[in-house]
Design an enzyme around this catalytic site. Sequence first.
Site, mmCIF file in Angstrom:
data_model
loop_
_atom_site.group_PDB
_atom_site.id
_atom_site.type_symbol
_atom_site.label_atom_id
_atom_site.label_comp_id
_atom_site.label_asym_id
_atom_site.label_seq_id
_atom_site.Cartn_x
_atom_site.Cartn_y
_atom_site.Cartn_z
ATOM 1 N N CYS A 163 -3.347 14.264 -15.036
ATOM 2 C CA CYS A 163 -3.787 15.133 -14.904
ATOM 3 C C CYS A 163 -4.888 14.782 -13.943
ATOM 4 O O CYS A 163 -5.828 13.766 -14.593
ATOM 5 C CB CYS A 163 -4.171 15.719 -16.058
ATOM 6 N N HIS A 167 -1.415 1.089 -4.321
ATOM 7 C CA HIS A 167 -2.080 2.863 -4.583
ATOM 8 C C HIS A 167 -0.927 3.630 -5.471
ATOM 9 O O HIS A 167 -1.345 5.082 -5.246
ATOM 10 C CB HIS A 167 -2.240 3.206 -3.175
ATOM 11 N N SER A 183 -2.233 -1.303 9.293
ATOM 12 C CA SER A 183 -3.690 -0.949 10.147
ATOM 13 C C SER A 183 -4.310 -2.456 9.854
ATOM 14 O O SER A 183 -5.749 -2.012 10.864
ATOM 15 C CB SER A 183 -3.811 0.275 10.321
ATOM 16 N N GLN A 208 0.819 -0.993 -0.048
ATOM 17 C CA GLN A 208 0.289 0.153 0.105
ATOM 18 C C GLN A 208 0.487 1.131 0.094
ATOM 19 O O GLN A 208 0.315 2.512 0.077
ATOM 20 C CB GLN A 208 -1.199 0.320 1.167
ATOM 21 N N ASN A 209 2.866 0.990 0.228
ATOM 22 C CA ASN A 209 3.436 2.471 -0.069
ATOM 23 C C ASN A 209 3.466 2.766 -1.392
ATOM 24 O O ASN A 209 3.188 2.459 -1.810
ATOM 25 C CB ASN A 209 4.467 2.016 1.151
HETATM 26 P P1 NAD Z 1 -1.656 3.207 8.183
HETATM 27 O O1 NAD Z 1 -0.893 4.268 8.919
HETATM 28 O O2 NAD Z 1 -2.604 2.978 8.519
HETATM 29 O O3 NAD Z 1 -0.865 2.345 9.798
HETATM 30 C C1 NAD Z 1 -0.035 1.952 10.574
HETATM 31 C C2 NAD Z 1 0.075 0.666 10.897
HETATM 32 O O4 NAD Z 1 1.927 0.169 10.745
HETATM 33 C C3 NAD Z 1 0.412 0.717 11.535
HETATM 34 O O5 NAD Z 1 -1.427 -0.209 12.601
HETATM 35 C C4 NAD Z 1 0.974 0.745 13.483
HETATM 36 O O6 NAD Z 1 0.553 -0.105 14.431
HETATM 37 C C5 NAD Z 1 2.268 -0.534 12.177
HETATM 38 N N1 NAD Z 1 3.619 0.672 12.531
HETATM 39 C C6 NAD Z 1 3.687 1.391 12.956
HETATM 40 N N2 NAD Z 1 4.878 1.918 13.055
HETATM 41 C C7 NAD Z 1 5.609 0.092 12.447
HETATM 42 C C8 NAD Z 1 6.602 -0.409 12.342
HETATM 43 N N3 NAD Z 1 8.176 -0.354 12.733
HETATM 44 N N4 NAD Z 1 6.706 -2.176 12.344
HETATM 45 C C9 NAD Z 1 6.171 -2.496 11.899
HETATM 46 N N5 NAD Z 1 4.504 -1.675 12.453
HETATM 47 C C10 NAD Z 1 4.248 -0.715 12.256
HETATM 48 O O7 NAD Z 1 -1.014 2.488 7.369
HETATM 49 P P2 NAD Z 1 -1.849 1.853 5.980
HETATM 50 O O8 NAD Z 1 -2.384 0.037 6.476
HETATM 51 O O9 NAD Z 1 -0.620 0.907 5.177
HETATM 52 O O10 NAD Z 1 -2.438 2.019 5.416
HETATM 53 C C11 NAD Z 1 -2.971 3.682 4.938
HETATM 54 C C12 NAD Z 1 -1.884 4.288 3.756
HETATM 55 O O11 NAD Z 1 -1.356 5.147 4.582
HETATM 56 C C13 NAD Z 1 -2.071 3.223 2.967
HETATM 57 O O12 NAD Z 1 -2.830 3.696 1.722
HETATM 58 C C14 NAD Z 1 -0.827 3.876 2.437
HETATM 59 O O13 NAD Z 1 -1.119 4.652 0.718
HETATM 60 C C15 NAD Z 1 -0.987 5.127 3.224
HETATM 61 N N6 NAD Z 1 0.878 5.450 3.229
HETATM 62 C C16 NAD Z 1 1.852 5.383 3.044
HETATM 63 C C17 NAD Z 1 3.349 5.967 3.562
HETATM 64 C C18 NAD Z 1 3.998 5.758 3.022
HETATM 65 O O14 NAD Z 1 3.769 4.526 1.432
HETATM 66 N N7 NAD Z 1 5.521 5.019 3.593
HETATM 67 C C19 NAD Z 1 3.298 6.386 4.410
HETATM 68 C C20 NAD Z 1 1.642 6.879 5.234
HETATM 69 C C21 NAD Z 1 0.952 6.220 4.264
HETATM 70 ZN ZN ZN Z 2 -5.217 17.049 -18.674
#
Ligand code: NAD
Ligand code: ZN
Length: 239
Positions: free
Chosen positions: A122, A114, A181, A96-97
Amino acid sequence: MGIKEIIKKGKRCVVLTGSGVSAESGIPTFRGDKGLWKEYRPEELATPDAFMRNPQLVWEWYNWRRGIIAKAKPNAAHYVISDMEKFFADFMLITQNIDGLHRKAGNKDILELHGNIWENKCFNCGKRYGEIMSEKLQKCECGGYLRPDVVWFGESLDREVLEMAFLKAREAELCFVIGTSGVVQPAASLPYVSKESGAYIVEINLERTPISSIADEFISGKAGEALVKMRESFLHGSG
Ligand code: NAD
Ligand code: ZN
């Protein structure tokens, strides 16, 4: 069978990752105390409505996030996950990152559910643009505003990518769920699909999540630390 035997005998593995995997690289998660930018919650910025209301604000937020991500390096969790790709005969990383760190760590078979924060498109006509680092919102030749090519809350995921993710989840014998999460759909459904078809589910997170109830094994801790302890198992395998 315990996890050691499954790792030895299993051929098909999927890994679902969330922002927790990149936390040790210094990238804030959405649901953590460092996730805030100015006074906004991500849910108030990562939506088409927010962009329509104030595109410059949303653009600035992405610019801030891009700045953090540009400086970030893959951490131990990313590297062990790239060892896993080499180890298993059939492997898929479903993330999802949007930060691209898995690719930097060497993974090749990745489904970026994502999108990727470095790409742009655009908002009006969908035309794709590559990397743009600018404080100021840019316009397309059609007059529409450019936005990052990521999936926002309330938007649909790419159909082909999603279908492949569900297929791989269904076929997997082993499913790792790391640093997510487990509340953002449809990604959060993938481990349930694996479970239904008999996969062994391993979850790694700092805290329990909705997915924990179906996990065969819950490992409490930081993704990097937990995965490094398992690394040995992924180094000399049958493949
Ligand atoms: P989230 O932010 O909802 O949840 C993060 C989860 O990671 C939590 O459950 C937390 O307990 C856990 N966590 C935090 N630190 C940790 C570690 N060191 N080791 C293990 N677990 C740890 O994130 P999500 O579930 O990915 O969903 C939310 C949305 O956030 C996604 O759509 C994503 O695209 C986006 N997002 C992406 C990034 C990125 O690309 N790095 C950063 C922020 C949000
Ligand atoms: Zn355009």
